[in-house]
Design a protein around this motif. Structure first.
Motif, mmCIF file in Angstrom:
data_model
loop_
_atom_site.group_PDB
_atom_site.id
_atom_site.type_symbol
_atom_site.label_atom_id
_atom_site.label_comp_id
_atom_site.label_asym_id
_atom_site.label_seq_id
_atom_site.Cartn_x
_atom_site.Cartn_y
_atom_site.Cartn_z
ATOM 1 N N GLU A 100 59.281 72.853 59.096
ATOM 2 C CA GLU A 100 60.248 72.172 59.594
ATOM 3 C C GLU A 100 61.282 73.407 60.194
ATOM 4 O OE1 GLU A 100 59.080 72.307 56.385
ATOM 5 O OE2 GLU A 100 58.542 70.303 55.995
ATOM 6 N N ALA A 101 61.274 74.456 59.913
ATOM 7 C CA ALA A 101 61.781 75.559 60.654
ATOM 8 C C ALA A 101 61.379 75.695 62.149
ATOM 9 C CB ALA A 101 61.539 76.953 60.066
ATOM 10 N N CYS A 102 59.990 75.593 62.197
ATOM 11 C CA CYS A 102 59.561 75.498 63.652
ATOM 12 C C CYS A 102 59.876 74.338 64.505
ATOM 13 C CB CYS A 102 58.032 75.666 63.669
ATOM 14 S SG CYS A 102 57.204 77.048 62.696
ATOM 15 N N THR A 103 59.825 73.043 63.716
ATOM 16 C CA THR A 103 60.352 71.885 64.400
ATOM 17 C C THR A 103 61.921 72.106 64.928
ATOM 18 O OG1 THR A 103 58.867 70.661 63.061
ATOM 19 C CG2 THR A 103 60.698 69.430 64.371
ATOM 20 N N VAL A 104 62.870 72.597 63.984
ATOM 21 C CA VAL A 104 64.106 72.787 64.506
ATOM 22 C C VAL A 104 64.211 73.725 65.494
ATOM 23 C CG1 VAL A 104 66.458 73.611 63.399
ATOM 24 C CG2 VAL A 104 65.162 72.251 62.022
ATOM 25 N N ALA A 105 63.627 74.805 65.416
ATOM 26 C CA ALA A 105 63.782 75.591 66.434
ATOM 27 C C ALA A 105 63.018 75.375 67.685
ATOM 28 C CB ALA A 105 62.753 77.075 66.117
ATOM 29 N N ALA A 106 62.238 74.441 67.949
ATOM 30 C CA ALA A 106 61.660 73.762 68.930
ATOM 31 C C ALA A 106 62.895 72.948 69.601
ATOM 32 C CB ALA A 106 60.207 72.999 68.940
ATOM 33 N N GLY A 107 63.455 72.188 68.856
ATOM 34 C CA GLY A 107 64.343 71.217 69.363
ATOM 35 C C GLY A 107 65.647 71.997 69.861
ATOM 36 N N PHE A 108 65.806 73.237 69.357
ATOM 37 C CA PHE A 108 66.977 73.645 69.857
ATOM 38 C C PHE A 108 66.544 74.550 71.305
ATOM 39 C CE2 PHE A 108 69.012 78.108 70.710
ATOM 40 C CZ PHE A 108 70.470 77.726 70.391
ATOM 41 N N PHE A 109 65.453 74.897 71.483
ATOM 42 C CA PHE A 109 64.904 75.548 72.546
ATOM 43 C C PHE A 109 64.730 74.502 73.658
ATOM 44 C CE2 PHE A 109 61.592 76.812 75.495
ATOM 45 C CZ PHE A 109 61.766 77.957 75.985
ATOM 46 N N ALA A 110 64.297 73.400 73.299
ATOM 47 C CA ALA A 110 63.964 72.262 74.346
ATOM 48 C C ALA A 110 65.197 71.693 74.784
ATOM 49 C CB ALA A 110 63.259 71.404 73.576
ATOM 50 N N ALA A 111 66.290 71.533 73.904
ATOM 51 C CA ALA A 111 67.534 70.866 74.408
ATOM 52 C C ALA A 111 68.298 71.976 75.255
ATOM 53 C CB ALA A 111 68.526 70.436 73.515
ATOM 54 N N GLY A 112 68.255 73.343 74.784
ATOM 55 C CA GLY A 112 68.960 74.348 75.538
ATOM 56 C C GLY A 112 68.302 74.560 76.907
ATOM 57 N N LEU A 113 66.849 74.375 77.063
ATOM 58 C CA LEU A 113 66.292 74.505 78.217
ATOM 59 C C LEU A 113 66.527 73.560 79.148
ATOM 60 C CD1 LEU A 113 64.402 76.375 79.847
ATOM 61 C CD2 LEU A 113 62.326 75.039 79.098
ATOM 62 N N PHE A 114 66.672 72.257 78.710
ATOM 63 C CA PHE A 114 66.967 71.188 79.626
ATOM 64 C C PHE A 114 68.316 71.208 80.213
ATOM 65 C CE2 PHE A 114 68.354 66.647 80.042
ATOM 66 C CZ PHE A 114 67.493 66.313 80.893
ATOM 67 N N ARG A 115 69.241 71.605 79.166
ATOM 68 C CA ARG A 115 70.758 71.894 80.003
ATOM 69 C C ARG A 115 71.190 73.245 80.528
ATOM 70 N NH1 ARG A 115 73.486 67.355 81.271
ATOM 71 N NH2 ARG A 115 73.356 65.616 79.677
ATOM 72 N N SER A 116 70.191 74.010 80.511
ATOM 73 C CA SER A 116 70.617 75.635 80.816
ATOM 74 C C SER A 116 70.975 75.626 82.468
ATOM 75 C CB SER A 116 69.231 76.496 80.799
ATOM 76 O OG SER A 116 68.159 75.841 81.771
ATOM 77 N N VAL A 117 70.691 74.588 83.273
ATOM 78 C CA VAL A 117 71.150 74.502 84.638
ATOM 79 C C VAL A 117 72.583 74.364 84.619
ATOM 80 C CG1 VAL A 117 68.907 73.790 85.591
ATOM 81 C CG2 VAL A 117 70.688 72.211 84.777
ATOM 82 N N ARG A 118 73.419 73.923 83.634
ATOM 83 C CA ARG A 118 74.726 73.911 83.617
ATOM 84 C C ARG A 118 75.481 74.829 82.986
ATOM 85 N NH1 ARG A 118 76.001 67.211 82.694
ATOM 86 N NH2 ARG A 118 74.571 66.701 84.512
ATOM 87 N N GLY A 119 74.901 76.106 82.792
ATOM 88 C CA GLY A 119 75.534 77.357 81.939
ATOM 89 C C GLY A 119 75.251 77.559 80.711
ATOM 90 N N PRO A 120 75.372 78.656 80.296
ATOM 91 C CA PRO A 120 75.166 79.096 78.917
ATOM 92 C C PRO A 120 75.711 78.296 77.730
ATOM 93 C CG PRO A 120 75.575 80.948 80.277
ATOM 94 C CD PRO A 120 75.907 79.719 81.078
ATOM 95 N N LYS A 121 77.144 77.789 77.993
ATOM 96 C CA LYS A 121 77.737 77.193 77.139
ATOM 97 C C LYS A 121 77.262 75.872 77.026
ATOM 98 C CE LYS A 121 82.456 75.455 76.015
ATOM 99 N NZ LYS A 121 83.976 75.542 76.699
ATOM 100 N N ALA A 122 76.968 75.130 78.071
ATOM 101 C CA ALA A 122 76.288 73.686 77.892
ATOM 102 C C ALA A 122 75.006 73.781 77.216
ATOM 103 C CB ALA A 122 76.127 73.051 79.192
#
Length: 226
Positions: free
Chosen positions: A179-201
Motif C-alpha cells: 500500500e505504501a508503494c502504491t501511494v508513493a507511486a501515485g504521488f510521483f506519477a501525478a507530480g511528474l505529470f504536473r511538473s511542467v507547471r512548476g514545483p507548487k503545481a
C-alpha cells in the motif's frame, strides 16, 4: 459312466465358481475405485495447490448407472506450473504497464466524451446548426476533442503510475507494505505529470495523486485484480 459324469460335473462346477467370482470381484473393485475421489495431478505441480471443489459428472444419471459415482476435485483458483508464479503478489511490470495505460486511455476517453456531450446539450441554440447533420457534426467535434485530450492525459498518468509502482515495489522487495508503494507511486506519477507547471503545481498534484492511489490500495482489498 455315472460316476465319471458326477466327477466331471463337480470339476466343471469347481471351474465355474472362480469364473463367477472374478466378475463380482472386478465389479466390487471398480465400484470401490469409482467412489474414490480422483485428484488432478496438475494441481500439485510446483508445490502449490489451489482450493478445490467436488464435481460429479454423473450426478443426474447416477441412479441409472447403478449408483456408481466418481467425484473429481477441480481447482477453483488458477493453477501454476512453477511455484514462483504462484507466489507472485502482483502483476509483472509489462502487464502493469498495459493494464493501467489501457484503462487510463479508455476511461479518460469515455469520460471526456460524456463531458463533451453534456456541454453540447447546455450550449444555446443556434440557427446556423438547425439541420440534424450539422448538429451531429458539432456534437462529435465537441465531444471528440475533449475525449481525445482526456484519453491521452489519462493514458500518460497510467504509464507513469504503472512504471513507478513496479519500480518502487522492486526496490522495496517486500520490506515496505504494498500500500505504501502504491501511494508513493501515485504521488510521483501525478507530480511528474504536473511538473511542467512548476514545483507548487507538482506538489499539489502529487498530493491529489497520493490520495487517489490510497483509494486504489483500499479498493484492492475487495477487488484484487485492480
Amino acid at each position: 459312466m455315472g460316476l465319471l459324469d458326477i466327477l466331471g460335473g463337480r470339476d466343471r462346477n469347481a471351474q465355474r465358481e472362480p469364473e463367477e467370482e472374478a466378475p463380482a470381484a472386478a465389479e466390487s473393485t471398480t465400484s470401490s475405485s469409482s467412489r474414490e475421489m480422483l485428484r488432478d495431478p496438475a494441481a500439485s505441480l510446483g508445490g502449490f495447490e489451489p482450493p478445490n471443489r467436488l464435481y460429479d459428472p454423473y450426478a443426474d444419471i447416477s441412479t441409472a448407472m447403478g449408483g456408481r459415482r466418481a467425484a473429481f476435485q477441480l481447482p477453483e483458483g488458477p493453477e501454476f506450473v512453477f511455484q514462483e508464479e504462484a507466489a507472485a503478489r502482483r502483476r509483472g511490470w509489462t502487464e502493469n504497464l498495459q493494464f493501467y495505460t489501457g484503462i487510463g486511455y479508455l476511461g479518460g476517453g469515455a469520460t471526456g466524451f460524456a463531458i463533451g456531450g453534456y456541454r453540447y446539450l447546455n450550449l444555446p441554440a443556434d440557427q446556423a446548426f438547425s439541420t440534424a447533420k450539422l448538429k451531429a457534426n458539432r456534437l462529435i467535434n465537441t465531444s471528440g476533442s475533449l475525449g481525445k485530450r482526456m484519453a491521452c492525459s489519462s493514458a500518460i498518468l497510467g504509464l507513469y503510475f504503472s512504471t513507478s509502482e513496479s519500480y518502487i515495489g522492486y526496490l522495496a522487495d517486500g520490506r515496505v507494505p504494498d500500500e505504501a508503494c502504491t501511494v508513493a507511486a501515485g504521488f510521483f506519477a501525478a507530480g511528474l505529470f504536473r511538473s511542467v507547471r512548476g514545483p507548487k503545481a507538482a506538489a499539489i498534484a502529487g498530493t491529489v495523486g497520493a490520495v487517489a492511489a490510497g483509494g486504489l490500495a483500499a479498493a484492492r482489498q475487495y477487488f484484487p485484480s485492480l
